[in-house]
Scaffold this motif. Sequence first.
Motif, PDB file in Angstrom:
ATOM      1  N   TYR A  88     -60.226  53.899 -83.335  1.00  0.00           N
ATOM      2  CA  TYR A  88     -60.459  53.662 -81.913  1.00  0.00           C
ATOM      3  C   TYR A  88     -61.671  52.761 -81.669  1.00  0.00           C
ATOM      4  CZ  TYR A  88     -57.210  57.532 -81.513  1.00  0.00           C
ATOM      5  OH  TYR A  88     -56.104  58.329 -81.620  1.00  0.00           O
ATOM      6  N   SER A  89     -62.313  52.339 -82.738  1.00  0.00           N
ATOM      7  CA  SER A  89     -63.529  51.534 -82.615  1.00  0.00           C
ATOM      8  C   SER A  89     -63.229  50.095 -82.219  1.00  0.00           C
ATOM      9  CB  SER A  89     -64.289  51.508 -83.951  1.00  0.00           C
ATOM     10  OG  SER A  89     -64.839  52.759 -84.248  1.00  0.00           O
ATOM     11  N   ARG A  90     -64.081  49.588 -81.360  1.00  0.00           N
ATOM     12  CA  ARG A  90     -64.076  48.167 -80.992  1.00  0.00           C
ATOM     13  C   ARG A  90     -65.519  47.745 -80.788  1.00  0.00           C
ATOM     14  NH1 ARG A  90     -59.688  45.392 -78.752  1.00  0.00           N
ATOM     15  NH2 ARG A  90     -61.093  43.668 -79.192  1.00  0.00           N
ATOM     16  N   LEU A  91     -65.751  46.454 -80.897  1.00  0.00           N
ATOM     17  CA  LEU A  91     -67.015  45.882 -80.453  1.00  0.00           C
ATOM     18  C   LEU A  91     -66.807  45.522 -78.993  1.00  0.00           C
ATOM     19  CD1 LEU A  91     -67.984  43.576 -83.453  1.00  0.00           C
ATOM     20  CD2 LEU A  91     -68.802  45.891 -82.945  1.00  0.00           C
ATOM     21  N   ALA A  92     -67.647  46.055 -78.122  1.00  0.00           N
ATOM     22  CA  ALA A  92     -67.470  45.836 -76.687  1.00  0.00           C
ATOM     23  C   ALA A  92     -67.542  44.354 -76.327  1.00  0.00           C
ATOM     24  CB  ALA A  92     -68.517  46.626 -75.899  1.00  0.00           C
ATOM     25  N   CYS A  93     -68.229  43.563 -77.156  1.00  0.00           N
ATOM     26  CA  CYS A  93     -68.319  42.121 -76.885  1.00  0.00           C
ATOM     27  C   CYS A  93     -66.981  41.423 -77.075  1.00  0.00           C
ATOM     28  CB  CYS A  93     -69.396  41.472 -77.749  1.00  0.00           C
ATOM     29  SG  CYS A  93     -69.042  41.440 -79.530  1.00  0.00           S
ATOM     30  N   GLN A  94     -66.042  42.075 -77.734  1.00  0.00           N
ATOM     31  CA  GLN A  94     -64.738  41.473 -77.992  1.00  0.00           C
ATOM     32  C   GLN A  94     -63.649  41.989 -77.049  1.00  0.00           C
ATOM     33  OE1 GLN A  94     -64.507  38.875 -80.444  1.00  0.00           O
ATOM     34  NE2 GLN A  94     -66.674  39.179 -79.948  1.00  0.00           N
ATOM     35  N   ILE A  95     -64.033  42.790 -76.073  1.00  0.00           N
ATOM     36  CA  ILE A  95     -63.082  43.289 -75.074  1.00  0.00           C
ATOM     37  C   ILE A  95     -63.308  42.504 -73.786  1.00  0.00           C
ATOM     38  CG2 ILE A  95     -62.327  45.280 -73.720  1.00  0.00           C
ATOM     39  CD1 ILE A  95     -63.489  47.079 -75.968  1.00  0.00           C
ATOM     40  N   GLU A  96     -62.410  41.575 -73.487  1.00  0.00           N
ATOM     41  CA  GLU A  96     -62.511  40.792 -72.258  1.00  0.00           C
ATOM     42  C   GLU A  96     -61.848  41.567 -71.124  1.00  0.00           C
ATOM     43  OE1 GLU A  96     -61.147  36.557 -70.308  1.00  0.00           O
ATOM     44  OE2 GLU A  96     -61.343  36.691 -72.480  1.00  0.00           O
ATOM     45  N   VAL A 108     -68.143  50.719 -79.598  1.00  0.00           N
ATOM     46  CA  VAL A 108     -67.616  51.745 -78.694  1.00  0.00           C
ATOM     47  C   VAL A 108     -66.330  52.299 -79.282  1.00  0.00           C
ATOM     48  CG1 VAL A 108     -68.602  50.788 -76.574  1.00  0.00           C
ATOM     49  CG2 VAL A 108     -66.329  50.041 -77.308  1.00  0.00           C
ATOM     50  N   TRP A 109     -65.982  53.484 -78.820  1.00  0.00           N
ATOM     51  CA  TRP A 109     -64.680  54.063 -79.128  1.00  0.00           C
ATOM     52  C   TRP A 109     -63.852  53.989 -77.851  1.00  0.00           C
ATOM     53  CZ3 TRP A 109     -68.649  57.835 -80.811  1.00  0.00           C
ATOM     54  CH2 TRP A 109     -68.950  57.710 -82.162  1.00  0.00           C
ATOM     55  N   VAL A 110     -62.725  53.330 -77.933  1.00  0.00           N
ATOM     56  CA  VAL A 110     -61.813  53.212 -76.795  1.00  0.00           C
ATOM     57  C   VAL A 110     -61.083  54.540 -76.636  1.00  0.00           C
ATOM     58  CG1 VAL A 110     -59.807  51.977 -75.892  1.00  0.00           C
ATOM     59  CG2 VAL A 110     -61.545  50.736 -77.208  1.00  0.00           C
ATOM     60  N   GLY A 121     -55.921  47.449 -77.486  1.00  0.00           N
ATOM     61  CA  GLY A 121     -55.569  47.027 -78.829  1.00  0.00           C
ATOM     62  C   GLY A 121     -56.643  47.379 -79.836  1.00  0.00           C
ATOM     63  N   PRO A 122     -56.265  47.375 -81.105  1.00  0.00           N
ATOM     64  CA  PRO A 122     -57.229  47.686 -82.157  1.00  0.00           C
ATOM     65  C   PRO A 122     -58.180  46.515 -82.385  1.00  0.00           C
ATOM     66  CG  PRO A 122     -55.144  47.039 -83.126  1.00  0.00           C
ATOM     67  CD  PRO A 122     -54.936  47.081 -81.630  1.00  0.00           C
ATOM     68  N   ALA A 123     -59.168  46.750 -83.221  1.00  0.00           N
ATOM     69  CA  ALA A 123     -60.110  45.678 -83.574  1.00  0.00           C
ATOM     70  C   ALA A 123     -59.338  44.483 -84.119  1.00  0.00           C
ATOM     71  CB  ALA A 123     -61.110  46.182 -84.598  1.00  0.00           C
ATOM     72  N   ARG A 124     -59.801  43.316 -83.771  1.00  0.00           N
ATOM     73  CA  ARG A 124     -59.154  42.089 -84.234  1.00  0.00           C
ATOM     74  C   ARG A 124     -59.437  41.870 -85.718  1.00  0.00           C
ATOM     75  NH1 ARG A 124     -61.251  38.765 -79.041  1.00  0.00           N
ATOM     76  NH2 ARG A 124     -59.790  39.683 -77.576  1.00  0.00           N
ATOM     77  N   PRO A 125     -58.422  41.385 -86.439  1.00  0.00           N
ATOM     78  CA  PRO A 125     -58.654  41.075 -87.859  1.00  0.00           C
ATOM     79  C   PRO A 125     -59.741  40.000 -87.975  1.00  0.00           C
ATOM     80  CG  PRO A 125     -56.316  40.904 -87.297  1.00  0.00           C
ATOM     81  CD  PRO A 125     -57.071  41.086 -86.013  1.00  0.00           C
TER      82      PRO A 125
END
Length: 107
Positions: A82-90, A51-53, A62-66
């Motif tokens: 702005y990209s994130r994996l939605a599975c990593q957004i709690e 997803v794009w936040v 926050g940005p994607a985690r290292p």
Amino acid sequence: MPKITYITAAGVEHVVNASCGESAMQAAVSHRVPGIDGDCGGVAACGTCHVWVDQNWLDRIGPARPGIESEMLALTDGATPYSRLACQIELGDAHDGLLLRMPTDQH
């Protein structure tokens, strides 16, 4: 209970009442939001929940985690800052109103 808006590549909005503690991917899958597959089950081993936040939310999310998330996004078509994996957004109450946009394809 945060309300999350997912916007497909075609511009269709899907508003979901999510549970605190679940990921944005889990919320989308459990509410059958088209375009979020979550093939790996939420362990950041695929890009099917990319997803794009929304710019207004990036500071809070926050940005994607290292590491694994950033590495997986590097393999994903259309990745941006702005990209994130939605599975990593709690999700929690502070995410009420979060806006996530989805790419045309997930893989």
